[in-house]
Design a protein around this motif. Structure first.
Motif, PDB file in Angstrom:
ATOM      1  N   GLY A  33       0.804  -1.216   0.000  1.00 49.13           N
ATOM      2  CA  GLY A  33       0.000   0.000   0.000  1.00 49.13           C
ATOM      3  C   GLY A  33       0.833   1.260   0.000  1.00 49.13           C
ATOM      4  N   GLY A  34       0.240   2.345  -0.515  1.00 52.87           N
ATOM      5  CA  GLY A  34       0.937   3.611  -0.609  1.00 52.87           C
ATOM      6  C   GLY A  34       1.256   4.229   0.732  1.00 52.87           C
ATOM      7  N   SER A  35       0.444   3.943   1.751  1.00 53.52           N
ATOM      8  CA  SER A  35       0.745   4.465   3.080  1.00 53.52           C
ATOM      9  C   SER A  35       2.096   3.968   3.563  1.00 53.52           C
ATOM     10  N   ILE A  36       2.366   2.691   3.343  1.00 51.48           N
ATOM     11  CA  ILE A  36       3.652   2.118   3.748  1.00 51.48           C
ATOM     12  C   ILE A  36       4.778   2.713   2.908  1.00 51.48           C
ATOM     13  N   SER A  37       4.507   2.956   1.616  1.00 47.15           N
ATOM     14  CA  SER A  37       5.526   3.600   0.781  1.00 47.15           C
ATOM     15  C   SER A  37       5.919   4.949   1.355  1.00 47.15           C
ATOM     16  N   ASN A  38       4.942   5.729   1.805  1.00 53.32           N
ATOM     17  CA  ASN A  38       5.246   7.031   2.392  1.00 53.32           C
ATOM     18  C   ASN A  38       6.068   6.890   3.676  1.00 53.32           C
ATOM     19  N   MET A  39       5.758   5.873   4.467  1.00 50.13           N
ATOM     20  CA  MET A  39       6.525   5.653   5.689  1.00 50.13           C
ATOM     21  C   MET A  39       7.950   5.216   5.376  1.00 50.13           C
ATOM     22  N   TYR A  40       8.126   4.388   4.340  1.00 45.14           N
ATOM     23  CA  TYR A  40       9.476   4.041   3.895  1.00 45.14           C
ATOM     24  C   TYR A  40      10.254   5.304   3.558  1.00 45.14           C
ATOM     25  N   PRO A  61       8.988  24.221  -8.400  1.00 43.58           N
ATOM     26  CA  PRO A  61       9.234  25.197  -7.330  1.00 43.58           C
ATOM     27  C   PRO A  61       9.422  24.556  -5.951  1.00 43.58           C
ATOM     28  N   VAL A  62       8.690  23.476  -5.651  1.00 43.31           N
ATOM     29  CA  VAL A  62       8.885  22.790  -4.367  1.00 43.31           C
ATOM     30  C   VAL A  62      10.283  22.182  -4.316  1.00 43.31           C
ATOM     31  N   ALA A  63      10.734  21.609  -5.441  1.00 42.04           N
ATOM     32  CA  ALA A  63      12.084  21.045  -5.489  1.00 42.04           C
ATOM     33  C   ALA A  63      13.139  22.131  -5.304  1.00 42.04           C
ATOM     34  N   ASP A  64      12.881  23.325  -5.834  1.00 43.91           N
ATOM     35  CA  ASP A  64      13.823  24.433  -5.636  1.00 43.91           C
ATOM     36  C   ASP A  64      13.978  24.756  -4.152  1.00 43.91           C
ATOM     37  N   VAL A  65      12.850  24.785  -3.435  1.00 43.89           N
ATOM     38  CA  VAL A  65      12.879  25.055  -2.000  1.00 43.89           C
ATOM     39  C   VAL A  65      13.679  23.966  -1.274  1.00 43.89           C
ATOM     40  N   CYS A  66      13.401  22.717  -1.622  1.00 46.50           N
ATOM     41  CA  CYS A  66      14.114  21.606  -0.974  1.00 46.50           C
ATOM     42  C   CYS A  66      15.606  21.671  -1.250  1.00 46.50           C
ATOM     43  N   GLN A  67      15.964  22.033  -2.473  1.00 46.58           N
ATOM     44  CA  GLN A  67      17.386  22.123  -2.819  1.00 46.58           C
ATOM     45  C   GLN A  67      18.077  23.232  -2.031  1.00 46.58           C
ATOM     46  N   ARG A  68      17.395  24.357  -1.879  1.00 49.93           N
ATOM     47  CA  ARG A  68      18.003  25.468  -1.137  1.00 49.93           C
ATOM     48  C   ARG A  68      18.252  25.103   0.324  1.00 49.93           C
ATOM     49  N   HIS A  69      17.394  24.273   0.887  1.00 54.51           N
ATOM     50  CA  HIS A  69      17.490  23.963   2.310  1.00 54.51           C
ATOM     51  C   HIS A  69      18.038  22.561   2.588  1.00 54.51           C
ATOM     52  N   GLY A  70      18.393  21.828   1.529  1.00 56.54           N
ATOM     53  CA  GLY A  70      18.973  20.500   1.722  1.00 56.54           C
ATOM     54  C   GLY A  70      18.003  19.476   2.278  1.00 56.54           C
ATOM     55  N   LEU A  71      16.751  19.509   1.823  1.00 59.16           N
ATOM     56  CA  LEU A  71      15.725  18.604   2.342  1.00 59.16           C
ATOM     57  C   LEU A  71      15.417  17.489   1.347  1.00 59.16           C
ATOM     58  N   TRP A  72      15.056  16.342   1.881  1.00 61.17           N
ATOM     59  CA  TRP A  72      14.614  15.198   1.068  1.00 61.17           C
ATOM     60  C   TRP A  72      13.242  15.521   0.494  1.00 61.17           C
ATOM     61  N   LEU A  73      13.080  15.329  -0.825  1.00 62.40           N
ATOM     62  CA  LEU A  73      11.790  15.546  -1.474  1.00 62.40           C
ATOM     63  C   LEU A  73      11.176  14.209  -1.858  1.00 62.40           C
ATOM     64  N   HIS A  74      10.038  13.928  -1.278  1.00 60.21           N
ATOM     65  CA  HIS A  74       9.253  12.736  -1.609  1.00 60.21           C
ATOM     66  C   HIS A  74       7.995  13.180  -2.336  1.00 60.21           C
ATOM     67  N   VAL A  75       7.618  12.446  -3.376  1.00 64.00           N
ATOM     68  CA  VAL A  75       6.401  12.757  -4.118  1.00 64.00           C
ATOM     69  C   VAL A  75       5.438  11.590  -4.004  1.00 64.00           C
ATOM     70  N   ASP A  76       4.270  11.863  -3.453  1.00 72.08           N
ATOM     71  CA  ASP A  76       3.223  10.852  -3.295  1.00 72.08           C
ATOM     72  C   ASP A  76       2.308  10.923  -4.500  1.00 72.08           C
ATOM     73  N   VAL A  77       2.438   9.934  -5.401  1.00 73.79           N
ATOM     74  CA  VAL A  77       1.554   9.849  -6.563  1.00 73.79           C
ATOM     75  C   VAL A  77       0.703   8.592  -6.457  1.00 73.79           C
TER      76      VAL A  77
END
Length: 532
Positions: free
Chosen positions: A166-173, A273-289
């Motif tokens: 399930g996708g919920s578990i994917s998000n937790m991973y 634009p969300v990826a730009d923000v993450c790149q500036r702050h060094g954050l992991w970007l996860h996309v829930d599709v």
């Protein structure tokens, strides 16, 4: 012990008969709009108006106490004969909702693909676990190929991944791997060795983000729900403001979850634009599709996350298969991880959920591996890198790749693309027809497959300015839903959204649906609601 403990011949005979029941009652009748029940359905007797045709049976509604009596669910000391068991099978099918029916629009999964079903039956028959090459050689190689194909669609030439329950578990991973990547010591030392970690997601994101934060020891108070615009898209400027605020408090931002295709409005967060923000702050970007339920929230002055009512959420990943529509996910290749549920728009069948990772350094294995020597012996006679089960948090793991692989083999990438494009065509047709009919009102123009609308019965037309209009309008969809369920003619979902009263959310993904089914849908809403 000299003889087998089961009668194989009798078992095969029963299985042959059971397959015939499945094929006739669930597959043929369950997908055929020509299957009717009753001369006029229940509606005429209850004053909802006569039907132009007899009622297709999507469901045969029974109250829980009635259903318990009909099914005789009690488990007893003695077994039953084959004929009685086959009748039990028929009863299970009869009183279950026919999600494969062309007039089932209630969830984001619908329809039935015969090739994928064959894959599901093979999976059950072979009954293996996807953890080592020695016990699942075909499926270890197959999963590798399918995941690579999905990653390629995202825009990654390499990477890693697994199929999840399930996708919920994917998000937790994703949350767990992101934390481990930033703080590897968390695996052994736990939260006590870490600073206060904070993650960010849209206020309309899936509730598994909050559940995952609780489950992983991050804490729900450390989930910041970022404001979305009027179409339900995360506002990147608001995300950056929240990140700066959290930093000023001495906490450590580490993870952002963006959503592609919210289930109610079909919103796609602006990934670039969300990826730009993450790149500036060094954050992991996860996309829930993937596809499940979302949070729609009202701000709370006492918490970083608002109190939430459950709606439904992201499911746009399969648009990547379409050259016409993959622009909706522009920028997804910049993500660090993706959760994608092919069991929705592609009619693969429940469940088929992929967690995809851009990392190719073995992060999954380092994060989750335990090296259990009874299962993952390092001195096996074959290449043990094919023993992929140690990179998951599960031991036993269901084979979920076969049904997608077999479907893909049957129709090809071009066939899957046609399926996606056809689904978009359904929505465009319905939106145009809806505008031509009195009493139907769009919540907003659809961007994706989500057609959100109100049906305003004749008694409420012209009363839009009245103080009780929205209160009364909010009662229309539940009343129509009750009537359609009790007739069994079709199923469609409804929900409120923020300050908006209940409205219908119609989504069509099954390739078996025709224009006649779409016309029937609108006609049936009118018939069931005109006296309200």
């Amino acid at each position: 012990l000299e003889q087998p403990g089961a009668d194989a011949a009798a078992g095969e005979e029963f299985l042959r008969a059971a397959f015939q029941v499945l094929l006739e009652e669930a597959v043929r009748k369950g997908t055929d709009v020509a299957q009717k029940v009753g001369a006029r359905g229940k509606g005429a007797a209850l004053g909802w108006g006569p039907r132009a045709e007899r009622c297709p049976q999507v469901c045969e509604w029974k109250e829980p106490h009635e259903l318990r009596e009909l099914l005789d669910l009690e488990l007893r000391s003695h077994g039953e004969n084959a004929d009685r068991l086959l009748q039990r099978c028929r009863d299970v099918i009869r009183y279950s909702v026919k999600t494969c029916h062309p007039r089932f629009f209630n969830q984001l999964f619908s329809g039935l693909d015969h090739h994928a079903l064959a894959g599901r039956l093979l999976t059950e028959t072979l009954n293996t676990s996807q953890y080592t090459y020695e016990i699942a050689p075909v499926f270890v190689l197959m999963e590798e190929v399918v995941l690579a194909k999905l990653r390629k669609l995202v825009g990654w030439d390499n990477g890693d991944g697994i199929f999840c329950p399930g996708g919920s578990i994917s998000n937790m991973y994703a949350m767990n791997v992101a934390r481990f990547q930033r703080f590897p010591e968390s695996r052994q030392q736990g939260s006590r060795a870490l600073p206060r970690l904070v993650l960010f997601t849209s206020e309309e994101s899936h509730y598994s983000i909050l559940k995952g934060a609780a489950f992983l020891g991050i804490g729900t108070d450390n989930v910041v729900l970022v404001h979305a615009d009027e179409r339900g898209k995360m506002i990147p400027e608001e995300l950056e403001k929240e990140i700066e605020r959290v930093k000023s408090e001495g906490a450590v931002p580490f993870f952002v979850s963006a959503t592609s295709g919210t289930t109610v409005l079909g919103a796609f967060d602006p990934l670039g634009p969300v990826a730009d923000v993450c790149q500036r702050h060094g954050l992991w970007l996860h996309v829930d599709v993937s596809t499940r339920e979302t949070l729609l929230c009202t701000p709370s002055p006492t918490s970083l996350h608002p109190p939430c009512s459950v709606l439904q959420a992201a499911w746009g990943g399969s648009a990547l298969l379409s050259k016409k529509h993959r622009h909706l996910l522009a920028g997804i290749e910049r993500a660090d991880s993706v959760a994608w549920n092919p069991h929705k728009m592609l009619t693969v069948g429940l469940q088929c959920s992929a967690f995809l990772l851009r990392d190719e350094s073995g992060l999954l294995q380092r994060c989750h591996g335990s090296g259990a020597t009874y299962l993952f012996q390092p001195d096996k006679f074959y290449d043990v890198t094919y023993d992929t089960g140690d990179k998951t948090v599960q031991c036993g793991r269901r084979v979920d790749c076969l049904k997608l692989w077999l479907l893909w083999k049957a129709v090809g990438t071009e066939g899957l693309e046609q399926r996606v494009d056809r689904a978009f065509s359904y929505t465009r047709y319905l939106a145009a027809e809806l505008k031509r009919r009195d009493g139907f009102q769009l919540v907003m123009e659809p961007e994706f497959l989500n057609l959100c609308f109100w049906f305003v019965p004749p008694s409420l037309r012209g009363r839009q300015g009245c103080a009780d209009f929205e209160l009364l309008l909010g009662k229309v969809a539940p009343a129509i839903k009750e009537r359609m369920m009790k007739e069994g003619s079709m199923m469609v979902g409804y929900q409120p959204h923020g300050a908006r009263p209940n409205f219908f959310r119609q989504i069509v993904t099954s390739p078996a649906v025709t224009r006649a089914d779409l016309d029937f849908f609108l006609d049936e809403i009118e018939r069931l609601g005109r006296d309200l």
